[in-house]
Scaffold this motif. Structure first.
Motif, short mmCIF file in Angstrom:
data_model
loop_
_atom_site.label_atom_id
_atom_site.label_comp_id
_atom_site.label_asym_id
_atom_site.label_seq_id
_atom_site.Cartn_x
_atom_site.Cartn_y
_atom_site.Cartn_z
N HIS A 504 0.84 -1.20 0.00
CA HIS A 504 0.00 0.00 0.00
C HIS A 504 0.88 1.25 0.00
CE1 HIS A 504 -2.83 -3.09 0.81
NE2 HIS A 504 -2.52 -3.23 2.09
N LEU A 505 0.27 2.37 -0.35
CA LEU A 505 1.02 3.61 -0.52
C LEU A 505 0.44 4.70 0.38
CD1 LEU A 505 3.12 5.25 -2.20
CD2 LEU A 505 1.30 5.69 -3.86
N PHE A 522 -4.56 1.74 -1.45
CA PHE A 522 -4.39 0.31 -1.19
C PHE A 522 -3.99 -0.40 -2.47
CE2 PHE A 522 -7.06 1.70 2.34
CZ PHE A 522 -6.32 1.18 3.40
N GLY A 523 -2.92 -1.17 -2.38
CA GLY A 523 -2.40 -1.90 -3.54
C GLY A 523 -1.68 -1.02 -4.54
N LEU A 524 -1.35 0.22 -4.14
CA LEU A 524 -0.73 1.16 -5.10
C LEU A 524 0.76 1.41 -4.84
CD1 LEU A 524 -3.45 3.96 -5.61
CD2 LEU A 524 -2.90 2.04 -7.10
N LEU A 558 -6.88 7.08 -2.40
CA LEU A 558 -6.44 7.05 -3.80
C LEU A 558 -6.97 5.81 -4.51
CD1 LEU A 558 -2.69 8.02 -3.21
CD2 LEU A 558 -4.49 9.51 -4.08
N ARG A 559 -7.49 6.02 -5.73
CA ARG A 559 -7.90 4.88 -6.56
C ARG A 559 -6.81 4.55 -7.58
NH1 ARG A 559 -13.48 4.11 -5.81
NH2 ARG A 559 -13.99 5.07 -3.82
N ASP A 560 -6.14 5.60 -8.07
CA ASP A 560 -5.05 5.40 -9.03
C ASP A 560 -4.30 6.72 -9.19
OD1 ASP A 560 -3.47 3.94 -10.78
OD2 ASP A 560 -4.77 4.29 -12.53
N ILE A 561 -3.05 6.63 -9.60
CA ILE A 561 -2.28 7.84 -9.92
C ILE A 561 -1.51 7.59 -11.22
CG2 ILE A 561 -2.02 8.64 -7.53
CD1 ILE A 561 0.75 7.50 -7.47
N ARG A 562 -1.20 8.68 -11.91
CA ARG A 562 -0.42 8.55 -13.15
C ARG A 562 0.32 9.86 -13.42
NH1 ARG A 562 -5.65 8.41 -17.27
NH2 ARG A 562 -6.05 10.67 -17.28
N THR A 563 1.32 9.73 -14.28
CA THR A 563 2.08 10.94 -14.65
C THR A 563 1.17 11.84 -15.47
OG1 THR A 563 2.89 9.73 -16.57
CG2 THR A 563 4.34 9.82 -14.66
#
Length: 565
Positions: A504-505, A522-524, A558-563
Motif C-alpha cells: 500500500h502507498l 491500497f495496492g498502489l 487514492l484509486r489510481d495515480i499517473r504521470t
C-alpha cells in the motif's frame, strides 16, 4: 486502469439545483448525475423518511402470504422459517423468526448445511419440517426455482410461502404465495430489495394486522441494513431508506448479536463499508466454516453475555476462513500460471480439496489479479460446485445460461452466481464458458475502470463541501462514493510503502497553495515511483474521514495515480 470521466450533466439543471439548494456547482452536478434534479428530490435523498417506504400489499401475493400465516397462527400450526446460509439468508431468518416469536411460540428455524444440502430449499429441510409436524414453511432468500421441492412438500401436506429476490425461471413454484419483486407479473414499485428486505415487507404487512406501525419495526432494521450491505444490492429508493435507518440502529441500539460483533471492530461509528468488510464476513464465516445456524443463534440471542460467547466462536471461525482464503488463493494463482492460462478471457480453476465455504471469496480475489469473469470449482459430494464472479458491466448469469447444457443447476445475479455440474462435464463447460465470454465481452471490460464523477481542485474541498458530501451516505451500488480527479499534485516527501507486505502507498499530497492532505492508496505501492519522482502527477480519489486514536481528519483514498499526460 481506465479512467472514465462521467459526462457533465445539463448545465442548466446544475445551475437551477445549485441555486435552489444553495450549494456549489460540484455538489449540484453530483446530485444531477444521480437523477436528483429538484429541491424536493434532493430533500428526499438527503432526508430519507420511513413514510417513503411502499405499501407492502403492492407486492403480488402479499395478501395471500399474510392470510396463510394468520391462519397458521389461528390454528396453532408449527411454522418453519427456512433461509439460505449467507448473510442475506441468515439475517432474513433471524428477522422473520424473531418477529413471529414476539407474539407466537410455534416457530422454528432451519438453515441448510452448505456441504450436505447445498444452496436453497432442500429435501432434508422439508423432511425436517414433516418429522416435526410443521405445516407451513416460509422460505427466505431462496425458493424461486424450487419447483420440485415445493411439490414434494405439498405431497406431505406442507405449504410454502416464498420470499425471494432472485430472478425467477419460466415457471414459478406452486406455493401459497411467491413474494419476489422480480416476478414479471409483479408491479411492486421497487425491485431491488434483498431477500431480507422482502422478508421485512412481509413483517410490515403482518404488523399492520396487529395495530403496529412502521416505527414499531425499526428495531429490526439493523438486520435489513446488514443484508443490504452484504448482498451488494443498489442503495437507491427503498433500500436507501432501509439502509439509512438500519445503520442508525447499528450505531445506536443494535441487537446483542450485532453489538457483540461490533466490539471486535475498533471504530466509533460504522458506515455501510464497515458492515460490508467487518460485520458481514463474520456472519458469513459461520456458514462457510461450520454451520449457518450459528449466525441465526447469534442474531436472535437477546442476552448480551451469551451473544458475546457466540460472537467469540464466530470470530474464531472467521480467523480460520481468512487462513483458508489466503492458502486457496495462492494455490489457484499457481494453477493459472502452471496451466499457462494468464491470457484467457476467463478464469476457471478446480481442486477437489478446496474448501467449499471460501471459493466465492477466492473467486473475488482472482478477479482482482486477472480482471475477467471467474469460476472457482471444488468437489461437493459426487458433483463439482463453483462460485462465479464477474467484472463490471458483464452479466455472468447470462453467460452461464448460454452454457446450461453443461450444467446441472445454476442461479444468481449479474455479478455473482453459483452452479453445479458432473465431473465429466467440467472440461466441456470450461471450454464453452471461455468461448461464450470471448464472443460476448467487450474488450474494454477486461481492463479495470474507475469512473470519475468530477474534476476538482483541492481548494474546492471546503468544510461545507465535505459536510454535504458525507450526507450522500450510505454509499453503494446506484449511489457510489464520489470519485474526483485532480491534476498538478506533488508529494511533500512523505511518500512510503506501508502494510505488512508493503503493497500500500501513503503520501502527503499538495496542489499549489491549497491545503494538503494525507492520502492512502491500497495496492498502489507499485506507483510510488510516479508519486515520489519530484514531478507533478494526477490522481483519482475519494474523500473520507480517517479515525485514528480518537482523532478524526480528512484524507484522500487514492484509486489510481499517473504521470501528467
Amino acid at each position: 486502469m481506465r479512467w472514465t470521466l462521467k459526462p457533465t450533466p445539463d448545465l442548466q439543471k446544475i445551475k437551477h439545483l445549485s441555486q435552489a439548494l444553495q450549494v456549489d456547482g460540484v455538489i449540484a452536478s453530483l446530485l444531477v448525475q444521480r437523477g436528483i434534479e429538484t429541491f424536493e428530490e434532493a430533500k428526499n435523498f438527503f432526508r430519507p423518511k420511513l413514510s417513503d417506504l411502499h405499501n407492502p400489499y403492492l407486492m403480488k401475493d402479499m395478501d395471500k402470504a399474510v392470510k396463510r400465516i394468520e391462519q397458521a397462527i389461528e390454528n396453532g400450526e408449527n411454522i418453519l422459517v427456512f433461509g439460505d446460509y449467507d448473510v442475506d439468508g441468515t439475517t432474513a431468518v433471524s428477522l422473520m423468526s424473531s418477529y413471529l416469536h414476539s407474539y407466537y411460540p410455534n416457530v422454528a428455524t432451519y438453515i441448510p448445511d452448505r456441504y450436505a444440502e447445498g444452496y436453497g430449499v432442500s429435501f432434508q429441510g422439508i423432511d425436517f419440517a414433516d418429522d416435526n409436524g410443521m405445516t407451513l414453511i416460509i422460505a427466505l432468500d431462496c425458493g424461486i426455482k424450487s419447483i420440485d421441492k415445493v411439490e414434494y412438500a405439498k405431497q406431505k401436506g406442507i405449504d410454502f410461502i416464498i420470499c425471494d429476490h432472485h430472478r425467477p425461471g419460466d415457471e414459478l413454484p406452486d406455493a401459497v404465495a411467491v413474494l419476489d419483486p422480480k416476478r414479471t407479473d409483479c408491479t411492486y414499485p421497487y425491485d431491488e430489495l434483498c431477500g431480507c428486505g422482502v422478508g421485512f415487507k412481509l413483517i410490515q404487512a403482518l404488523a399492520g394486522n396487529r395495530g403496529q406501525t412502521i416505527t414499531d419495526l425499526v428495531t429490526y432494521l439493523d438486520l435489513v441494513a446488514t443484508a443490504i450491505a452484504a448482498d451488494i444490492v443498489p442503495i437507491t429508493g427503498e433500500n436507501r431508506v432501509l439502509a439509512t435507518f438500519g445503520l442508525d440502529v447499528i450505531n445506536t441500539f443494535p441487537r446483542p448479536g450485532i453489538q457483540a460483533l461490533i466490539q471486535n471492530v475498533k471504530k466509533q461509528k460504522l458506515t455501510i463499508g464497515d458492515v460490508v468488510f467487518q460485520i458481514a464476513p463474520r456472519i458469513n464465516a459461520a456458514g462457510r466454516i461450520y454451520h449457518g445456524n450459528k449466525a441465526v443463534e447469534l442474531l436472535t440471542e437477546f442476552n448480551l453475555e451469551q451473544a458475546q460467547e457466540f460472537a467469540a466462536m464466530i470470530e474464531g471461525l472467521n480467523a480460520e476462513r481468512k487462513d483458508l482464503d489466503k492458502q486457496i488463493t495462492t494455490e489457484a494463482l499457481m494453477q493459472i500460471v502452471s496451466n499457462n492460462e494468464q491470457e484467457r478471457f476467463t478464469t476457471v480453476v478446480y481442486d477437489e480439496n478446496w474448501h467449499k465455504g471460501v471459493i466465492g471469496i477466492v473467486a473475488s480475489r482472482l478477479t482482482e489479479t486477472y480482471y475477467r469473469p471467474t469460476l472457482v470449482f471444488t468437489k461437493s459430494g459426487d458433483k463439482l460446485a463453483a462460485s462465479a464472479r464477474s467484472v463490471k458491466d458483464f452479466d455472468v448469469y447470462n453467460a452461464l445460461e448460454a452454457c446450461a447444457d453443461h450444467l446441472e443447476q445454476f442461479g444468481g445475479h449479474m455479478y455473482a452466481a453459483g452452479l453445479t455440474l458432473k465431473e465429466e462435464q467440467y472440461s466441456g463447460f470450461k471450454q464453452r464458458f471461455e468461448e461464450v465470454v470471448r464472443q460476448t465481452i467487450a474488450p474494454e471490460l477486461l481492463v479495470p475502470e474507475v469512473q470519475v464523477d468530477a474534476e476538482i481542485d483541492f481548494s474546492d474541498i471546503t468544510p461545507k463541501f465535505f459536510r454535504i458530501l458525507k450526507q450522500f451516505e450510505p454509499f453503494g451500488p446506484g449511489n457510489m462514493t464520489p470519485v474526483f480527479l485532480s491534476r498538478g499534485l506533488m508529494d511533500t516527501g512523505y511518500g512510503k510503502a506501508i502494510g505488512a507486505d508493503e503493497t500500500h502507498l501513503r503520501l502527503f499530497v499538495k496542489q499549489g497553495d491549497a491545503e494538503g492532505y494525507a492520502a492512502v492508496g491500497f495496492g498502489l505501492a507499485s506507483k510510488m515511483n510516479i508519486a515520489c519522482s519530484g514531478k507533478p502527477f494526477e490522481a483519482v480519489y475519494s474523500i473520507e474521514e480517517n479515525e485514528w486514536n480518537g482523532n478524526v481528519s480528512t484524507q484522500l483514498r487514492l484509486r489510481d495515480i499517473r504521470t501528467v499526460e
